[in-house]
Design a protein around this motif. Structure first.
Motif, PDB file in Angstrom:
ATOM      1  N   ARG A   9       4.017   6.023 -13.805  1.00 17.71           N
ATOM      2  CA  ARG A   9       4.972   7.115 -13.988  1.00 17.71           C
ATOM      3  C   ARG A   9       4.319   8.461 -13.686  1.00 17.71           C
ATOM      4  O   ARG A   9       4.969   9.394 -13.217  1.00 17.71           O
ATOM      5  N   TYR A  10       3.038   8.550 -13.985  1.00 18.25           N
ATOM      6  CA  TYR A  10       2.288   9.779 -13.737  1.00 18.25           C
ATOM      7  C   TYR A  10       0.961   9.415 -13.088  1.00 18.25           C
ATOM      8  O   TYR A  10       0.329   8.421 -13.467  1.00 18.25           O
ATOM      9  N   LYS A  11       0.562  10.228 -12.104  1.00 22.94           N
ATOM     10  CA  LYS A  11      -0.706   9.990 -11.426  1.00 22.94           C
ATOM     11  C   LYS A  11      -1.356  11.337 -11.139  1.00 22.94           C
ATOM     12  O   LYS A  11      -0.724  12.220 -10.555  1.00 22.94           O
ATOM     13  N   VAL A  12      -2.582  11.482 -11.569  1.00 27.43           N
ATOM     14  CA  VAL A  12      -3.362  12.665 -11.235  1.00 27.43           C
ATOM     15  C   VAL A  12      -4.468  12.231 -10.294  1.00 27.43           C
ATOM     16  O   VAL A  12      -5.206  11.293 -10.591  1.00 27.43           O
ATOM     17  N   ALA A  13      -4.556  12.884  -9.156  1.00 32.10           N
ATOM     18  CA  ALA A  13      -5.569  12.533  -8.163  1.00 32.10           C
ATOM     19  C   ALA A  13      -6.336  13.786  -7.757  1.00 32.10           C
ATOM     20  O   ALA A  13      -5.760  14.886  -7.687  1.00 32.10           O
ATOM     21  N   LYS A  14      -7.592  13.605  -7.515  1.00 35.89           N
ATOM     22  CA  LYS A  14      -8.382  14.712  -6.962  1.00 35.89           C
ATOM     23  C   LYS A  14      -8.104  14.790  -5.466  1.00 35.89           C
ATOM     24  O   LYS A  14      -7.894  13.764  -4.796  1.00 35.89           O
ATOM     25  N   ARG A  15      -8.114  15.988  -4.950  1.00 36.03           N
ATOM     26  CA  ARG A  15      -7.879  16.181  -3.527  1.00 36.03           C
ATOM     27  C   ARG A  15      -8.832  15.310  -2.720  1.00 36.03           C
ATOM     28  O   ARG A  15     -10.043  15.273  -2.977  1.00 36.03           O
ATOM     29  N   GLY A  16      -8.271  14.600  -1.772  1.00 40.77           N
ATOM     30  CA  GLY A  16      -9.077  13.725  -0.933  1.00 40.77           C
ATOM     31  C   GLY A  16      -9.020  12.256  -1.330  1.00 40.77           C
ATOM     32  O   GLY A  16      -9.398  11.380  -0.547  1.00 40.77           O
ATOM     33  N   GLN A  17      -8.535  11.986  -2.539  1.00 42.19           N
ATOM     34  CA  GLN A  17      -8.417  10.595  -2.982  1.00 42.19           C
ATOM     35  C   GLN A  17      -7.192   9.936  -2.360  1.00 42.19           C
ATOM     36  O   GLN A  17      -6.232  10.595  -1.976  1.00 42.19           O
ATOM     37  N   ASP A  18      -7.226   8.613  -2.308  1.00 41.83           N
ATOM     38  CA  ASP A  18      -6.069   7.829  -1.871  1.00 41.83           C
ATOM     39  C   ASP A  18      -5.296   7.376  -3.101  1.00 41.83           C
ATOM     40  O   ASP A  18      -5.889   7.085  -4.143  1.00 41.83           O
ATOM     41  N   VAL A  19      -3.963   7.319  -2.983  1.00 43.77           N
ATOM     42  CA  VAL A  19      -3.135   6.833  -4.086  1.00 43.77           C
ATOM     43  C   VAL A  19      -2.146   5.794  -3.562  1.00 43.77           C
ATOM     44  O   VAL A  19      -1.793   5.795  -2.382  1.00 43.77           O
ATOM     45  N   PHE A  66       1.984   6.274   4.239  1.00 50.82           N
ATOM     46  CA  PHE A  66       2.242   4.946   4.778  1.00 50.82           C
ATOM     47  C   PHE A  66       3.006   4.141   3.727  1.00 50.82           C
ATOM     48  O   PHE A  66       2.684   4.185   2.545  1.00 50.82           O
ATOM     49  N   ALA A  67       4.042   3.421   4.149  1.00 55.33           N
ATOM     50  CA  ALA A  67       4.816   2.607   3.211  1.00 55.33           C
ATOM     51  C   ALA A  67       4.914   1.194   3.747  1.00 55.33           C
ATOM     52  O   ALA A  67       4.944   0.978   4.961  1.00 55.33           O
ATOM     53  N   GLU A  68       4.969   0.248   2.831  1.00 52.08           N
ATOM     54  CA  GLU A  68       5.102  -1.143   3.223  1.00 52.08           C
ATOM     55  C   GLU A  68       5.945  -1.904   2.220  1.00 52.08           C
ATOM     56  O   GLU A  68       6.061  -1.513   1.060  1.00 52.08           O
ATOM     57  N   ARG A  69       6.506  -3.015   2.707  1.00 47.49           N
ATOM     58  CA  ARG A  69       7.323  -3.884   1.865  1.00 47.49           C
ATOM     59  C   ARG A  69       7.188  -5.294   2.453  1.00 47.49           C
ATOM     60  O   ARG A  69       8.125  -5.837   3.020  1.00 47.49           O
ATOM     61  N   PRO A  70       6.027  -5.868   2.332  1.00 48.24           N
ATOM     62  CA  PRO A  70       5.666  -7.070   3.102  1.00 48.24           C
ATOM     63  C   PRO A  70       6.544  -8.294   2.867  1.00 48.24           C
ATOM     64  O   PRO A  70       6.727  -9.091   3.778  1.00 48.24           O
ATOM     65  N   GLU A  71       7.077  -8.454   1.665  1.00 54.37           N
ATOM     66  CA  GLU A  71       7.879  -9.646   1.386  1.00 54.37           C
ATOM     67  C   GLU A  71       9.339  -9.295   1.123  1.00 54.37           C
ATOM     68  O   GLU A  71      10.092 -10.122   0.600  1.00 54.37           O
ATOM     69  N   GLY A  72       9.721  -8.076   1.461  1.00 51.15           N
ATOM     70  CA  GLY A  72      11.112  -7.690   1.320  1.00 51.15           C
ATOM     71  C   GLY A  72      11.556  -7.417  -0.102  1.00 51.15           C
ATOM     72  O   GLY A  72      12.758  -7.324  -0.364  1.00 51.15           O
ATOM     73  N   SER A  73      10.597  -7.262  -1.002  1.00 48.87           N
ATOM     74  CA  SER A  73      10.973  -6.957  -2.388  1.00 48.87           C
ATOM     75  C   SER A  73      10.225  -5.710  -2.846  1.00 48.87           C
ATOM     76  O   SER A  73      10.661  -4.604  -2.565  1.00 48.87           O
ATOM     77  N   VAL A  74       9.070  -5.879  -3.474  1.00 52.01           N
ATOM     78  CA  VAL A  74       8.272  -4.745  -3.946  1.00 52.01           C
ATOM     79  C   VAL A  74       7.796  -3.906  -2.761  1.00 52.01           C
ATOM     80  O   VAL A  74       7.476  -4.435  -1.690  1.00 52.01           O
ATOM     81  N   SER A  75       7.784  -2.602  -2.973  1.00 54.83           N
ATOM     82  CA  SER A  75       7.296  -1.703  -1.923  1.00 54.83           C
ATOM     83  C   SER A  75       6.190  -0.820  -2.482  1.00 54.83           C
ATOM     84  O   SER A  75       6.153  -0.517  -3.680  1.00 54.83           O
ATOM     85  N   THR A  76       5.282  -0.422  -1.607  1.00 51.74           N
ATOM     86  CA  THR A  76       4.201   0.476  -1.982  1.00 51.74           C
ATOM     87  C   THR A  76       4.172   1.657  -1.022  1.00 51.74           C
ATOM     88  O   THR A  76       4.253   1.481   0.193  1.00 51.74           O
ATOM     89  N   LEU A  77       4.109   2.839  -1.590  1.00 55.87           N
ATOM     90  CA  LEU A  77       3.926   4.064  -0.807  1.00 55.87           C
ATOM     91  C   LEU A  77       2.471   4.488  -1.007  1.00 55.87           C
ATOM     92  O   LEU A  77       2.026   4.685  -2.128  1.00 55.87           O
ATOM     93  N   LYS A  78       1.759   4.594   0.088  1.00 59.63           N
ATOM     94  CA  LYS A  78       0.345   4.962   0.015  1.00 59.63           C
ATOM     95  C   LYS A  78       0.149   6.339   0.644  1.00 59.63           C
ATOM     96  O   LYS A  78       0.695   6.634   1.715  1.00 59.63           O
ATOM     97  N   ILE A  79      -0.605   7.154  -0.024  1.00 63.23           N
ATOM     98  CA  ILE A  79      -0.949   8.468   0.508  1.00 63.23           C
ATOM     99  C   ILE A  79      -2.474   8.532   0.600  1.00 63.23           C
ATOM    100  O   ILE A  79      -3.175   8.383  -0.408  1.00 63.23           O
TER     101      ILE A  79
END
Lengths: 114, 114
Positions: A9-19, A66-79
């Motif tokens: 629900r909440y994510k804190v990332a340092k600049r340059g990190q991947d999430v 980048f976003a993916e949904r490999p099995e047509g259900s759960v999806s992941t948004l990657k930054i």
């Protein structure tokens, strides 16, 4: 029944990190959408999947997203290599078959990049 | 939780009165227009939609009016209740190939006073 769920629900990332942000759509919904909402503004479209196929990614702001949904259900948004301007709420929505206009949203993930 | 819409137009309505929230849209080719309600810390909640070939649609305590001549959409809420306090967004779909993408307006904050 269960609605769209998102984690974390909440994510804190340092600049340059991947999430990685996760979305679990409503069962039976084949269409899945990602939106970005800046504070005080309406959601803005990022990308859209129908099953596992990414049919529209015109809203992704840069190639760091980048976003993916490999099995047509759960999806992941990657930054990758997060920047301060990526700070926003990331919303996921899903819609019933043949009703892409009727989108049901999850609670969102608030990303803060420090 | 965090606030949604810090600097949005605000409509103040007394409990029990009717509310009218207005929206101007830009794309005359949109297939559907949708109203969403967003409470602080939550994702947008689908309220009602109207197809572009209609001018009025009613739901439970809500009515949506569409005036295509002036590209105007309104949401009427009857007997407004404290639980109606939220930010309201209108959204429009694309047309045919872009039908799934929602474009949101800026939003209006509804405050219900007792």
């Amino acid at each position: 029944g269960a609605g769209v769920s998102q984690s974390p629900r909440y994510k804190v990332a340092k600049r340059g990190q991947d999430v990685a942000l996760r979305c679990d759509p409503i069962s039976g919904h084949v269409s899945l959408f990602w939106y970005q909402q800046a504070l005080g503004q309406g959601p803005e479209f990022l990308t859209y999947f129908q099953n596992e196929a990414q049919l529209d990614k015109s809203g992704l702001p840069s190639d760091r997203f980048f976003a993916e949904r490999p099995e047509g259900s759960v999806s992941t948004l990657k930054i990758q290599r997060t920047q301060q301007e990526d700070s926003a709420v990331y919303l996921c929505a899903s819609s019933p078959p043949y009703k892409d206009y009727e989108q049901y949203f999850g609670p969102g993930t608030r990303l803060t990049v420090t | 939780g965090e606030s949604v819409g810090l600097h949005l137009p605000t409509l103040s309505v007394q409990e029990g009165d009717n509310s009218i929230i207005n929206c101007a849209y830009s794309n005359s080719a949109s297939d559907y227009f949708i109203w969403y309600k967003q409470e602080s810390g939550k994702g947008p909640q689908f309220i009602i939609d109207i197809r572009s070939n209609m001018d009025k649609r009613q739901g439970q305590r809500v009515t949506v009016l569409l005036n295509k001549t002036v590209k105007h959409l309104s949401l009427q809420i009857a007997a407004t209740q404290p639980g109606d306090s939220a930010v309201y967004f209108c959204a429009e779909t694309g047309h045919t190939g872009t039908a799934s993408k929602l474009t949101f307006g800026t939003g209006t904050r509804l405050q219900v006073t007792l």
